[in-house]
Design an enzyme around this catalytic site. Structure first.
Site, PDB file in Angstrom:
ATOM      1  N   ASP A 137       0.914  -1.387  -0.052  1.00 34.75           N
ATOM      2  CA  ASP A 137      -0.044   0.023   0.116  1.00 34.75           C
ATOM      3  C   ASP A 137       0.759   1.076  -0.043  1.00 34.75           C
ATOM      4  O   ASP A 137       0.328   2.473  -0.076  1.00 34.75           O
ATOM      5  CB  ASP A 137      -1.017   0.062   1.198  1.00 34.75           C
ATOM      6  CG  ASP A 137      -0.272  -0.277   2.538  1.00 34.75           C
ATOM      7  OD1 ASP A 137       0.695   0.011   2.654  1.00 34.75           O
ATOM      8  OD2 ASP A 137      -0.873  -0.722   3.374  1.00 34.75           O
ATOM      9  N   CYS A 143       4.973  -3.429 -17.190  1.00 33.39           N
ATOM     10  CA  CYS A 143       4.631  -4.034 -18.585  1.00 33.39           C
ATOM     11  C   CYS A 143       5.004  -5.666 -18.574  1.00 33.39           C
ATOM     12  O   CYS A 143       6.094  -5.892 -18.188  1.00 33.39           O
ATOM     13  CB  CYS A 143       5.378  -3.259 -19.533  1.00 33.39           C
ATOM     14  SG  CYS A 143       4.799  -4.089 -21.199  1.00 33.39           S
ATOM     15  N   HIS A 146       6.688  -7.954  -1.209  1.00 31.99           N
ATOM     16  CA  HIS A 146       5.549  -8.236  -2.049  1.00 31.99           C
ATOM     17  C   HIS A 146       5.055  -7.140  -3.205  1.00 31.99           C
ATOM     18  O   HIS A 146       4.307  -7.399  -3.882  1.00 31.99           O
ATOM     19  CB  HIS A 146       4.164  -8.689  -1.397  1.00 31.99           C
ATOM     20  CG  HIS A 146       4.145  -9.871  -0.707  1.00 31.99           C
ATOM     21  ND1 HIS A 146       3.505 -10.131   0.590  1.00 31.99           N
ATOM     22  CD2 HIS A 146       5.035 -10.716  -0.719  1.00 31.99           C
ATOM     23  CE1 HIS A 146       3.630 -11.261   0.992  1.00 31.99           C
ATOM     24  NE2 HIS A 146       4.786 -11.868   0.298  1.00 31.99           N
TER      25      HIS A 146
END
Ligand code: APR
Length: 265
Positions: free
Chosen positions: A104, A127, A119
């Site tokens: 976050d 991309c 993570h």
């Protein structure tokens, strides 16, 4: 709780290198729900939308859910007192690195600099074809799925999906910070998810003392935790910061205000 907080502060003040390890629980007071438990995201959304194989085959379906959770809703979240306290600890030289499982970006928004993003981070898009990365707030999500300006490939949030490996840089950053620690502060994680849940054991094996803050016992509490402080991350970290900074002010006379902004650096 007060006695446990004093114990934790004593350990941190006498530590050579303190590392923090955070999970979804630290962001609950910012309005972001955890993953597990009654109020958890996996009770409301099907986790398959975050499986990499599903995403590659159904990017539009995945993106509809991803946009709703991570951009429309969480995008508004602000750091709480726990994030701010950790950032102030780093500025005061009382914290080495944060290893976070969260995507976050709230540690960085609070001002923490040394953050291992185990993570990844939802505030970047990557991309799938050329691996070029973009800040998410510069990309429109009006037309899904978003695509790469350079090669037209599908963009994916730059966080780790189920079925994807952990980026090598994040592994090195996190394992080094765990191995270096003589105090390891775990905040708001169940310890259910591999391989992140191995990180506190690296610290413990290296001789670190383990302090844990959680509203409930976790997988670490009965096994490796030395000091368990039961309570909400923001409330506990505010008390811990007051204890830490009052003690360190005895030495250096620096000021700190109620928002944990440090003066006199
Ligand atoms: N303060 C402190 N702890 C809290 C609070 C709070 N206000 N609210 C909840 N908690 C605790 C819960 O008791 C629980 O132990 O936070 C923990 C949240 O656990 P999970 O939802 O399992 O989140 P986390 O451990 O971070 O999950 C790990 O799982 O699906 C994945 O990739 C995702 O990074 C995530 C990983």
């Amino acid at each position: 709780m007060e006695e446990q907080i004093r114990k934790a502060a004593g350990l941190i003040l006498n530590s050579r290198y303190t590392t923090a390890f955070t999970g979804a629980g630290i962001s609950v007071e910012s309005g972001i729900p955890p993953f597990r438990g009654n109020e958890g995201l996996w009770n409301k959304y099907d986790p398959r939308f975050l499986e990499i194989s599903y995403f590659i085959n159904n990017p539009l379906e995945s993106w509809k859910v991803i946009k709703e959770i991570f951009y429309d809703f969480f995008g508004q979240a602000k750091p709480n007192k726990a994030h701010l306290a950790l950032a102030a600890m780093e500025k005061k030289g009382l914290l080495g690195k944060i290893i976070t499982q969260n995507i976050d970006n709230l540690h960085q928004e609070a001002g923490s600099v040394e953050v291992c993003e185990f993570h990844g981070n939802s505030r970047r898009l990557v991309c799938l074809e050329c691996r070029r990365k973009y800040p998410s707030d510069g990309m429109s999500l009006d037309h899904l799925p978003p695509t790469c300006r350079e090669c037209g490939g599908i963009l994916k949030p730059d966080f780790v999906f189920f079925g994807e490996g952990i980026p090598q840089g994040a592994i090195t950053c996190s394992y080094d910070a765990a191995g270096l620690a003589d105090v390891f502060l775990i905040i708001g994680t169940t310890g259910e998810v591999m391989p992140a849940n191995q990180i506190p054991f690296i610290a413990k094996s290296a001789g670190s003392k383990i302090i844990e803050i959680n509203t409930e016992p976790s997988n670490f509490t009965g096994s490796i935790t030395d000091v368990f402080i039961r309570g909400k991350a923001g409330e506990v970290m505010q008390k811990l910061a007051i204890e830490l900074f009052t003690a360190s002010l005895d030495n250096d006379k620096d000021g700190i205000n109620e928002n944990f902004e440090v003066h006199g650096q």
